[in-house]
Write an enzyme that holds these catalytic residues in place. Structure first.
Site, PDB file in Angstrom:
ATOM      1  N   CYS A 121       0.730  -1.268  -0.070  1.00 24.24           N
ATOM      2  CA  CYS A 121       0.069  -0.057  -0.174  1.00 24.24           C
ATOM      3  C   CYS A 121       0.868   1.338   0.138  1.00 24.24           C
ATOM      4  O   CYS A 121       1.959   1.452   0.935  1.00 24.24           O
ATOM      5  CB  CYS A 121      -0.988   0.061   1.083  1.00 24.24           C
ATOM      6  SG  CYS A 121      -1.956   1.523   1.349  1.00 24.24           S
TER       7      CYS A 121
ATOM      8  N   CYS B 229      -8.273  -5.449 -10.100  1.00 29.56           N
ATOM      9  CA  CYS B 229      -8.038  -4.446 -10.962  1.00 29.56           C
ATOM     10  C   CYS B 229      -7.502  -3.189  -9.949  1.00 29.56           C
ATOM     11  O   CYS B 229      -8.430  -2.500  -9.183  1.00 29.56           O
ATOM     12  CB  CYS B 229      -8.987  -3.955 -11.828  1.00 29.56           C
ATOM     13  SG  CYS B 229      -8.819  -2.535 -13.038  1.00 29.56           S
TER      14      CYS B 229
END
Length: 154
Positions: A67, A139
């Site tokens: 992240c 995605c």
């Protein structure tokens, strides 16, 4: 297949994540100071980078995708594949607790949004049109990821 798309389940998952790891909570101002304008727009405002523009779209190195906001591991290069959609695609997250699932009815569509379980950062969406391995296509916006390359002795 994931079935974790209701708000109640999402709240329970956040609670479970809190017990197992350190959840990253920051003010809007702190996120604005930490992130670039584009990172903030995508990760904190659920934006989307233009297709075929992301720095990690064609990355073929071995490693881990984490992240951008909190550096939590999210995806492995082992699960990355070229779906042709214009964004990095994975057939599964790095583990079952890495991402949260949330119903998304924006833009007149019904989709499942994926977020970082540690900091609630928007990553992208998951679709049921992935490869035979899982049937799912995660995605993900490149800007919501940082890549940590695994060094090999080759």
């Amino acid at each position: 297949m994931h079935k974790k798309s209701s708000t109640l389940i999402r709240k329970r998952e956040i609670s479970d994540v809190t017990k197992e790891s350190k959840v990253v909570l920051k003010s809007d101002q702190q996120w604005r100071e930490q992130l670039s304008e584009q990172e903030y727009h995508v990760c904190r405002e659920q934006g989307t980078e233009p297709p075929f523009s992301g720095k990690l779209l064609h990355n073929k190195d071995s490693g881990e995708y984490a992240c951008t906001c909190c550096h939590a591991p999210l995806f492995s290069s082992v699960n990355k594949y070229d779906s042709g959609c214009g964004w990095p695609s994975f057939d599964a997250p790095i583990n079952e607790t890495a991402v949260l699932y949330l119903d998304d009815f924006s833009h007149g569509m019904k989709r499942v949004e994926i977020r970082c379980a540690r900091c609630d950062s928007h990553l992208g969406h998951v679709f049921p049109d992935g490869p035979k391995t899982t049937g799912e296509r995660f995605c993900v916006n490149s800007v919501s990821l940082i890549f940590n390359k695994i060094e090999t002795n080759e």
